[in-house]
Design an enzyme around this catalytic site. Structure first.
Site, mmCIF file in Angstrom:
data_model
loop_
_atom_site.group_PDB
_atom_site.id
_atom_site.type_symbol
_atom_site.label_atom_id
_atom_site.label_comp_id
_atom_site.label_asym_id
_atom_site.label_seq_id
_atom_site.Cartn_x
_atom_site.Cartn_y
_atom_site.Cartn_z
ATOM 1 N N LYS A 23 67.396 29.277 -37.275
ATOM 2 C CA LYS A 23 68.273 30.412 -36.960
ATOM 3 C C LYS A 23 67.654 31.297 -35.890
ATOM 4 O O LYS A 23 68.345 31.742 -34.975
ATOM 5 C CB LYS A 23 68.501 31.225 -38.248
ATOM 6 N N ASN A 24 66.353 31.536 -35.999
ATOM 7 C CA ASN A 24 65.723 32.510 -35.098
ATOM 8 C C ASN A 24 65.375 31.942 -33.720
ATOM 9 O O ASN A 24 64.824 32.649 -32.888
ATOM 10 C CB ASN A 24 64.508 33.150 -35.781
ATOM 11 N N ARG A 97 71.116 41.666 -35.294
ATOM 12 C CA ARG A 97 70.188 42.275 -34.335
ATOM 13 C C ARG A 97 70.332 41.631 -32.950
ATOM 14 O O ARG A 97 69.791 42.132 -31.973
ATOM 15 C CB ARG A 97 68.733 42.044 -34.786
ATOM 16 N N CYS A 121 68.839 42.618 -41.473
ATOM 17 C CA CYS A 121 68.449 42.931 -42.845
ATOM 18 C C CYS A 121 67.768 44.281 -42.958
ATOM 19 O O CYS A 121 67.020 44.683 -42.069
ATOM 20 C CB CYS A 121 67.521 41.836 -43.363
ATOM 21 N N ARG A 126 63.489 49.082 -38.578
ATOM 22 C CA ARG A 126 63.919 48.170 -37.527
ATOM 23 C C ARG A 126 64.421 48.905 -36.283
ATOM 24 O O ARG A 126 65.574 48.737 -35.859
ATOM 25 C CB ARG A 126 64.938 47.156 -38.062
ATOM 26 N N ASP A 311 58.675 36.185 -43.419
ATOM 27 C CA ASP A 311 59.897 35.603 -44.013
ATOM 28 C C ASP A 311 59.593 34.601 -45.132
ATOM 29 O O ASP A 311 60.477 34.254 -45.904
ATOM 30 C CB ASP A 311 60.724 34.918 -42.919
ATOM 31 N N VAL A 333 54.014 43.178 -41.689
ATOM 32 C CA VAL A 333 54.970 43.100 -40.580
ATOM 33 C C VAL A 333 56.115 44.118 -40.751
ATOM 34 O O VAL A 333 56.442 44.855 -39.826
ATOM 35 C CB VAL A 333 55.523 41.666 -40.421
ATOM 36 N N ARG A 419 74.151 33.765 -43.940
ATOM 37 C CA ARG A 419 73.669 34.126 -42.597
ATOM 38 C C ARG A 419 72.572 33.189 -42.117
ATOM 39 O O ARG A 419 72.412 32.987 -40.917
ATOM 40 C CB ARG A 419 73.093 35.551 -42.612
HETATM 41 N N1 EPU Z 1 59.512 46.981 -34.101
HETATM 42 C C1 EPU Z 1 59.474 48.256 -33.606
HETATM 43 N N2 EPU Z 1 60.252 48.535 -32.501
HETATM 44 C C2 EPU Z 1 61.037 47.602 -31.899
HETATM 45 C C3 EPU Z 1 61.061 46.283 -32.423
HETATM 46 C C4 EPU Z 1 60.279 46.008 -33.531
HETATM 47 O O1 EPU Z 1 58.783 49.131 -34.125
HETATM 48 O O2 EPU Z 1 61.712 47.925 -30.912
HETATM 49 C C5 EPU Z 1 58.710 46.668 -35.311
HETATM 50 C C6 EPU Z 1 59.606 46.251 -36.480
HETATM 51 O O3 EPU Z 1 60.125 47.381 -37.148
HETATM 52 C C7 EPU Z 1 58.662 45.423 -37.325
HETATM 53 C C8 EPU Z 1 57.773 44.754 -36.272
HETATM 54 O O4 EPU Z 1 57.923 45.507 -35.065
HETATM 55 O O5 EPU Z 1 57.885 46.268 -38.139
HETATM 56 C C9 EPU Z 1 58.085 43.318 -35.997
HETATM 57 O O6 EPU Z 1 59.447 43.179 -35.649
HETATM 58 P P1 EPU Z 1 59.941 42.040 -34.654
HETATM 59 O O7 EPU Z 1 60.485 42.665 -33.418
HETATM 60 O O8 EPU Z 1 58.854 41.035 -34.509
HETATM 61 O O9 EPU Z 1 61.127 41.392 -35.490
HETATM 62 P P2 EPU Z 1 62.565 40.968 -34.992
HETATM 63 O O10 EPU Z 1 62.503 40.335 -33.662
HETATM 64 O O11 EPU Z 1 63.529 42.093 -35.190
HETATM 65 C C10 EPU Z 1 62.465 38.518 -35.902
HETATM 66 C C11 EPU Z 1 63.255 37.718 -36.872
HETATM 67 C C12 EPU Z 1 62.960 38.191 -38.287
HETATM 68 C C13 EPU Z 1 61.465 38.000 -38.536
HETATM 69 C C14 EPU Z 1 60.658 38.765 -37.488
HETATM 70 C C15 EPU Z 1 59.176 38.558 -37.624
HETATM 71 C C16 EPU Z 1 65.241 37.198 -35.640
HETATM 72 C C17 EPU Z 1 66.700 37.388 -35.453
HETATM 73 N N3 EPU Z 1 64.671 37.903 -36.596
HETATM 74 O O12 EPU Z 1 62.901 39.869 -36.067
HETATM 75 O O13 EPU Z 1 63.670 37.317 -39.155
HETATM 76 O O14 EPU Z 1 61.156 38.471 -39.819
HETATM 77 O O15 EPU Z 1 61.061 38.364 -36.170
HETATM 78 O O16 EPU Z 1 58.850 37.203 -37.497
HETATM 79 O O17 EPU Z 1 64.608 36.396 -34.951
HETATM 80 C C18 EPU Z 1 65.026 36.737 -40.981
HETATM 81 O O18 EPU Z 1 65.210 35.642 -40.403
HETATM 82 O O19 EPU Z 1 65.396 36.963 -42.159
HETATM 83 C C19 EPU Z 1 64.335 37.800 -40.255
HETATM 84 C C20 EPU Z 1 64.324 39.068 -40.660
#
Ligand code: EPU
Length: 440
Positions: A23-24, A97, A121, A126, A311, A333, A419
């Site tokens: 998915k990601n 997102r 989520c 976030r 995850d 994380v 999802r």
């Molecule tokens: N963060 C910030 N500011 C930002 C972006 C992120 O402070 O602008 C913080 C977040 O709050 C978090 C950390 O940085 O504490 C890491 O967030 P990251 O940006 O790495 O996560 P993401 O890109 O929003 C993706 C996956 C998540 C997975 C994380 C970590 C997708 C759509 N989502 O999220 O997957 O947990 O990377 O590997 O790719 C899931 O599949 O259930 C899921 C939540």
């Protein structure tokens, strides 16, 4: 329509299921197709609601999409990318997102991007500050308006130097999807290097991008004038595979996960083995099973790749409730990814959560009020309960707990699991689980 899902637990899961593309990665590769001047073909696409959401978002921007759901193939034709109606964009508010990753490609194609309120989520605040800082650094102008965020690039997008204070997956993808067609060179330091990001780099390289990844989390991108379409088979979903592995362990069963890949799962496999889980790693997948001997407690910290993925944490916690002794878990994380444990307590698990960083290193949440560490005492017999899905991975973890529990559990809000877990009802059926569903 909302459904109530009932599970009668206590039966070992036994059999074979298939996982398809991650998915990601799939959602990001779909966005990347916007950058090409010709059609792209993405294979091994799972039939999950996140794919449908991104398809809709692409369609309202003029991308022609053909989806062979059974075959798992998406054809994406971006020849006629156009501005979407604000109302159509707004209809996607709160759904995912992914819209934030449309910014770079839409700025390149149309000179502007409108982003609705984001979803995803509820596992922490976030925020999107990294994303907006990244876009500004390329020269974009970000205007927060009532309808959402309006972004323009009056002077075009230029290559830049960016250092991420935390190796965010999404912010790294934002840089990649923007830098590939920006003017000049971009250097990104402290980048996320998850396998899904490497696969996105592979997609972009097929399109004609120039990207190099160094061993020290530095990514250098030389902008190019034109990108073509791509043909790509998505890497397999290591989160889904790990989730079924934990389900096999908790139900004392045996599940062959066809399509599970060893290398992106290496960290998970080490932990699974330390907990006492059995595995048979084959060319075409991995069989996960309970070996019949007691499971062992462990100390574990989640981290960015190559650490243990956040995850995987939620499904693994359910397995740790069945391990002999005290396990310590430190979630580094997301600040708020342990809330799901309280319902496990209602099912008989002994899990205590703490604000402190337990188990060794301190993390950026150490001085905050977030319960981001847990102590799990096991083994505890689980019993059926009435539970509501809090988020995608937490929801699947409840399903695992229900499958391992004595008696019947009622799970509300089960649709959220669609999802990210393709045909999970069919897969549960194939593995011999007993469940029934009421829709209203
Ligand atoms: N963060 C910030 N500011 C930002 C972006 C992120 O402070 O602008 C913080 C977040 O709050 C978090 C950390 O940085 O504490 C890491 O967030 P990251 O940006 O790495 O996560 P993401 O890109 O929003 C993706 C996956 C998540 C997975 C994380 C970590 C997708 C759509 N989502 O999220 O997957 O947990 O990377 O590997 O790719 C899931 O599949 O259930 C899921 C939540």
């Amino acid at each position: 329509m909302s459904s109530t899902f009932h599970v009668r637990g206590g039966r070992p899961l036994d059999g074979e299921i298939t996982v398809r593309g991650a998915k990601n990665l799939v959602s990001k590769a779909m966005v990347a197709a916007l950058l090409g001047e010709d059609p792209s073909v993405l294979r091994s696409v799972p039939d999950i609601s996140d794919v449908r959401i991104v398809s809709n978002l692409l369609s309202i921007h003029g991308v022609k999409i053909e989806h062979d759901v059974a075959g798992g193939t998406l054809q994406l034709d971006p020849s006629n990318v156009e501005r979407a109606h604000v109302a159509d964009i707004d209809a996607h508010a709160g759904s995912s997102r992914i819209p934030i990753l449309f910014c770079g490609p839409l700025l390149h194609r149309l000179g502007e991007a409108i982003i609705p309120d984001l979803g995803g989520c509820r596992i922490g605040d976030r925020p999107i500050n990294y994303h907006l800082d990244v876009l500004r650094s390329f020269g974009a102008v970000v205007d927060k308006r009532e309808m959402g965020i309006y972004i323009t690039a009056p002077n075009g997008l230029r290559g830049t130097k960016i250092h991420l204070e935390y190796p965010s997956v999404g912010a790294t993808e934002q840089v990649l999807l923007t830098a590939v067609r920006a003017q000049g060179v971009t250097e990104l330091t402290n980048a996320a290097v998850e396998p899904e990001i490497e696969d996105l780099i592979a997609v972009l390289q097929k399109m004609g991008a120039l990207i190099s990844l160094q061993t020290d989390r530095t990514i250098t991108i030389e902008g190019v004038d034109r990108l073509s379409g791509y043909e790509h088979t998505a890497l397999s979903d290591r989160i889904e595979a790990g989730s079924w592995a934990c389900a096999a362990l908790v139900t004392k069963g045996s599940v062959f996960v066809r399509g599970a890949e060893q290398k992106p799962m290496a960290t998970f496999l080490n932990v699974f083995r330390k907990v006492g889980g059995g595995m048979e790693i084959r060319e075409d997948g991995i069989r996960f099973f309970h070996p019949g001997t007691p499971l062992k407690a462990i100390a574990l910290e989640t981290d960015v790749h190559p650490g243990f993925m956040t995850d995987w944490q939620q499904p693994l916690v359910v397995a740790l409730t069945q391990a002999d002794g005290i396990s310590i878990l430190h979630e580094t994380v997301y600040e708020n990814r342990l809330g799901f444990t309280s319902a496990l307590g209602d099912m008989g698990a002994h899990i205590q959560v703490y604000r402190e960083c337990l188990g060794g290193s301190s993390c950026r949440f150490g001085r905050s009020n977030y319960n981001h560490s847990a102590v799990v005492s096991g083994p505890t017999a689980l019993h059926g309960a009435d539970i509501t899905v809090p988020d995608l991975r937490g929801g699947f973890s409840y399903l695992i707990a229900a499958l391992g529990a004595e008696g019947v559990s009622t799970i509300r809000g089960i649709d959220l699991i669609d999802r990210g877990y393709e045909s999970f009802r069919d897969k549960l059926g194939a593995l011999g689980a007993e469940f029934w569903e009421e829709s209203r």
